[in-house]
Design an enzyme around this catalytic site. Sequence first.
Site, PDB file in Angstrom:
ATOM      1  N   SER A 106       0.838  -1.210   0.000  1.00 14.56           N
ATOM      2  CA  SER A 106       0.000   0.000   0.000  1.00 14.56           C
ATOM      3  C   SER A 106       0.868   1.253   0.000  1.00 14.56           C
ATOM      4  CB  SER A 106      -0.884  -0.010   1.252  1.00 14.56           C
ATOM      5  OG  SER A 106      -1.522   1.243   1.422  1.00 14.56           O
ATOM      6  N   TYR A 129      -1.801   5.807  -4.575  1.00 15.23           N
ATOM      7  CA  TYR A 129      -2.791   6.877  -4.495  1.00 15.23           C
ATOM      8  C   TYR A 129      -2.154   8.102  -5.132  1.00 15.23           C
ATOM      9  CZ  TYR A 129      -5.743   4.388  -1.125  1.00 15.23           C
ATOM     10  OH  TYR A 129      -6.586   3.486  -0.518  1.00 15.23           O
ATOM     11  N   THR A 155      -5.104   2.886  -7.650  1.00 12.06           N
ATOM     12  CA  THR A 155      -6.449   2.878  -7.045  1.00 12.06           C
ATOM     13  C   THR A 155      -7.254   4.042  -7.615  1.00 12.06           C
ATOM     14  OG1 THR A 155      -5.760   1.766  -5.027  1.00 12.06           O
ATOM     15  CG2 THR A 155      -7.733   3.123  -4.884  1.00 12.06           C
ATOM     16  N   LYS A 230      -7.166  -0.420 -10.475  1.00 13.52           N
ATOM     17  CA  LYS A 230      -7.824  -1.122  -9.365  1.00 13.52           C
ATOM     18  C   LYS A 230      -9.049  -0.338  -8.910  1.00 13.52           C
ATOM     19  CE  LYS A 230      -6.864  -2.690  -4.632  1.00 13.52           C
ATOM     20  NZ  LYS A 230      -7.871  -1.905  -3.890  1.00 13.52           N
ATOM     21  N   HIS A 254     -12.971  -1.834  -3.134  1.00 10.49           N
ATOM     22  CA  HIS A 254     -12.169  -1.299  -2.034  1.00 10.49           C
ATOM     23  C   HIS A 254     -12.554  -1.977  -0.718  1.00 10.49           C
ATOM     24  CE1 HIS A 254      -9.374   2.249  -1.511  1.00 10.49           C
ATOM     25  NE2 HIS A 254      -9.502   1.831  -0.270  1.00 10.49           N
ATOM     26  N   ARG A 257     -15.432  -0.455   1.283  1.00 12.59           N
ATOM     27  CA  ARG A 257     -15.144   0.668   2.171  1.00 12.59           C
ATOM     28  C   ARG A 257     -15.419   2.025   1.525  1.00 12.59           C
ATOM     29  NH1 ARG A 257     -11.686  -1.209   6.167  1.00 12.59           N
ATOM     30  NH2 ARG A 257     -10.136   0.455   6.249  1.00 12.59           N
TER      31      ARG A 257
END
Length: 369
Positions: A106, A129, A155, A230, A254, A257
């Site tokens: 991540s 991100y 993402t 993603k 996700h 979430r």
Amino acid sequence: MEITNVTEYDAIAKQKLPKMVYDYYASGAEDQWTLQENRNAFSRILFRPRILIDVSKIDMTTTVLGFKISMPIMIAPTAMQKMAHPEGEYATARAASAAGTIMTLSSWATSSVEEVASTGPGIRFFQLYVYKDRHVVAQLVRRAERAGFKAIALTVDTPRLGRREADIKNRFTLPPFLALKNFEGLDLGKMDRADDSGLASYVAGQIDRTLSWKDVKWLQTITKLPILVKGVLTAEDTRIAIQSGAAGIIVSNHGARQLDYVPATIMALEEVVKAAQGRVPVFLDGGVRRGTDVFKALALGASGIFIGRPVVFSLAAEGEAGVRKVLSMLREEFELTMALSGCRSLKEITREHIVTEWDKPHPRPLPRL
């Protein structure tokens, strides 16, 4: 107590972790309907096993973006793993490497790309991100490349953070002894306490809401690494992702979430696979807890799956040994499912091996006499 399946780690993690940390990992958005549905939807797919096939040898190996792995079960990016266990992402990286599979790190890891690379060999992807400051993004991507990461998982479903009410109640924030290590030198590694969720405030301040398809193309100008998109749930976005140069697609909500009442990923998978038309591989994350789930995803056209929560829960319970056990249990269950379905290799797993609730023909109304 002997652990016999992946789900049992959830209860152990709940006992061991502070409430704020467990709730952060476990909760979904708003009513958590999609959180339940990610699991429940798998039960609406049944097997059509074939019999009297020699299954004395089963081959689960596959290649992902040209990299050979031992099984189509990989590790999804989950943030801040040192909240679960002091070894955090180090333990996960070693467990993935030992299992011969891929770990995705991540952006919001509590260990940096360089630290994870230092744990030894392994095939690793980096989840990205996109921050408002594009210099930060470019620098991070270059660091991941230098550290030997093999792909970027971009993402795309988080222009804003979903409403996670457990985090609001708990005033969630990163514990003060931890940092978002990839951003530490950029003064972006700490998360301030807020009146609601510290993470939601952090995202509002840092993450670029203007992110669009042109940025997928921009990323290709700053890196040679293949880009997985993603967070895709529709045929329309699948086609645009491929036109924009995506090397693969991860069907993901996700972990339920972000937007509640989106379909379970296993329900969205076939639509995406059909739209991709074999041009790029399609992967799935969300709700996978059994080897049977892995088989169902592959039967619906996935090239592989990623697991998230089972990793952090097993990490909290038993550290690296827990993550190794989760990967090994899923592998054994998947191999057994293949054998009992009459499949000796992944290419033998077909749509004919399952029947879904949505396959049933709709009853036609009787004609009026």
